[in-house]
Design a protein around this motif. Structure first.
Motif, PDB file in Angstrom:
ATOM      1  N   UNK A 254       2.179  -6.618  -6.700  1.00  0.00           N
ATOM      2  CA  UNK A 254       1.022  -6.353  -5.834  1.00  0.00           C
ATOM      3  C   UNK A 254       0.497  -7.649  -5.221  1.00  0.00           C
ATOM      4  N   UNK A 255       1.343  -8.448  -4.579  1.00  0.00           N
ATOM      5  CA  UNK A 255       0.836  -9.688  -3.981  1.00  0.00           C
ATOM      6  C   UNK A 255      -0.208  -9.429  -2.907  1.00  0.00           C
ATOM      7  N   UNK A 256      -0.169  -8.241  -2.305  1.00  0.00           N
ATOM      8  CA  UNK A 256      -1.121  -7.886  -1.256  1.00  0.00           C
ATOM      9  C   UNK A 256      -2.490  -7.516  -1.827  1.00  0.00           C
ATOM     10  N   UNK A 257      -2.600  -7.291  -3.126  1.00  0.00           N
ATOM     11  CA  UNK A 257      -3.864  -6.922  -3.748  1.00  0.00           C
ATOM     12  C   UNK A 257      -4.455  -8.048  -4.593  1.00  0.00           C
ATOM     13  N   UNK A 258      -3.639  -8.988  -5.015  1.00  0.00           N
ATOM     14  CA  UNK A 258      -4.076 -10.197  -5.726  1.00  0.00           C
ATOM     15  C   UNK A 258      -4.504  -9.920  -7.159  1.00  0.00           C
TER      16      UNK A 258
END
Length: 414
Positions: A254-258
């Motif tokens: 989930x790199x887009x959610x951090x």
């Protein structure tokens, strides 16, 4: 009934998969077979007394002054891109208003940890997986009595702390080769009697309840047209809900959610005691060492090593543990086996449990640091409640860290 995919085969993932399947959902567990996950390699302690998050300036001081080999802390300074943003968030979590919120949240959660475990082992039909005899903490040195009194007067939540009676203390001192000056017994805590059997029993009960398992690595998570799609090395899985419970690896999905996770690695050695151990589980506080009995085996655990989960282990840590076993005079009737594993730790030392606001249907179950085993059962119950529509505690929201810190700084000063 919802279709649910649980990603992760450790104690959190398996407990969540079992509880959700028992709640009437159609659950698929996606995990790479791992015979020794982080939840397997710890001391086996249900640590209900640990009600204070480690996000404290006192923890920071210890991290700087008790560095290996003088102490149990090791920091991998070769990875500043990982360490610096996490450290800045950690220091923010050490501020008084943040620690007050963290104390309240973890203390409230910890009250439910042991009752949830008791419900879990009952549902598994294996109450012998849980031992309620508690643990003994020991101190050495001239200040041991003062430290004992300070610890005894502190808040331990639902755990009860009392001095050892003279007979029990003498029995321990007679078997340990170093001078012991003080000791406390913690009641209202517990330990699992066999970590491997706990994991295996959970998995088999999940399958017996109608659950489905895929031996695969999750590669990505996307939401499209009201459905979450999980790409794996064995194809795609579609679900109404996805539970992310793969420890420190959760952040890569989930790199887009951090998810500002860091690997906080621990080490253990294990060996046969040859039938020569009748003492309770012991914590040697001055040495940051825990000794736990699992049947015919003893296990010694220690170390807090901040590093990458893929970095090679440090053999000096195992040699240190073996040396401590000899110094303490513990019975050894076999060669030592060695283990290391990464605890998933968030900067405020609180877990992430519950739904992401920014991706409906995606739920977090990671970041439990030293408390993964302790909080596994209550985390599973909270996830079942969350998916049923009941609001979880905001303090554990996975969205609480916002955007990556360095990205925010670049936007602010660009």
């Amino acid at each position: 009934m919802s279709r649910i995919v649980v990603i992760g085969g450790g104690i959190i993932g398996r407990a969540a998969a079992f509880r959700l399947q028992k709640s009437g959902h159609a659950v698929t567990l996606v995990a790479i077979p791992d015979l020794q996950p982080a939840s397997w390699g710890n001391a086996g302690h249900i640590a209900t007394e640990q009600i204070t998050p480690l996000a404290r300036f006192s923890t920071l001081r210890r991290a700087l002054t008790e560095r290996f080999p003088a102490g149990p802390v090791a920091i991998d300074w070769q990875r500043p891109a990982t360490l610096l943003p996490w450290s800045l968030r950690f220091m923010r979590a050490c501020l008084p208003d943040q620690t007050a919120r963290g104390d309240a949240a973890l203390g409230r959660l910890m009250r439910h940890a042991l009752p949830a475990w008791e419900r879990l082992v009952t549902d598994l039909g294996a109450p012998d997986l849980l031992d309620r005899h508690g643990v003994v903490k020991l101190w050495e040195g001239p200040r041991a009595r003062d430290v004992q009194l300070a610890v005894q007067s502190a808040d331990h939540g639902t755990a009860k702390v009392m001095p050892l009676d003279e007979a029990e203390f003498s029995a321990i001192r007679d078997r340990i080769a170093v001078p012991l000056n003080a000791g406390l017994r913690y009641q209202g805590t517990a330990h699992v009697t066999d970590p491997r059997r706990v994991l295996d029993t959970l998995f088999q009960a999940f399958l017996n309840s109608g659950g489905r398992s895929i031996e695969a690595e999750a590669l990505s998570i996307q939401r499209r047209d009201g459905v979450i799609r999980v790409e794996t090395t064995r194809g795609a899985e579609e679900a109404d809900h996805v539970v992310l419970a793969c420890g420190v690896r959760s952040a890569t999905l989930i790199p887009f959610l951090h998810a500002p996770l860091i690997a906080e690695r621990g080490y253990h050695i294990q060996w046969a005691h040859g039938g020569n151990w009748a003492l309770p589980n012991l914590i040697f506080e001055n040495r940051a060492l825990v000794v736990t009995r699992f049947g015919a085996q003893l296990r010694a655990t220690s170390f807090v090593e901040f590093t990458s989960p893929d970095s090679p282990p440090d053999p000096r840590k195992w040699l240190w543990l073996e040396d401590q076993v000899r110094r303490l005079g513990l019975p050894v009737a076999s060669p030592f086996t060695r283990w290391h594993g990464a605890r998933p730790t968030l900067p405020d030392y609180l877990p992430a449990i519950g739904p992401f606001r920014t991706m409906p249907g995606l739920h977090a179950a990671y970041g439990h640091n030293h408390l993964g085993l302790t909080l596994a059962a209550i985390t599973a119950e909270m996830l079942a409640d969350s998916i049923a529509g009941r609001t979880p505690m905001r303090a554990f929201s996975p969205d609480r860290f916002g955007r990556p810190l360095l990205r925010r700084m670049r936007k602010q000063y660009s």
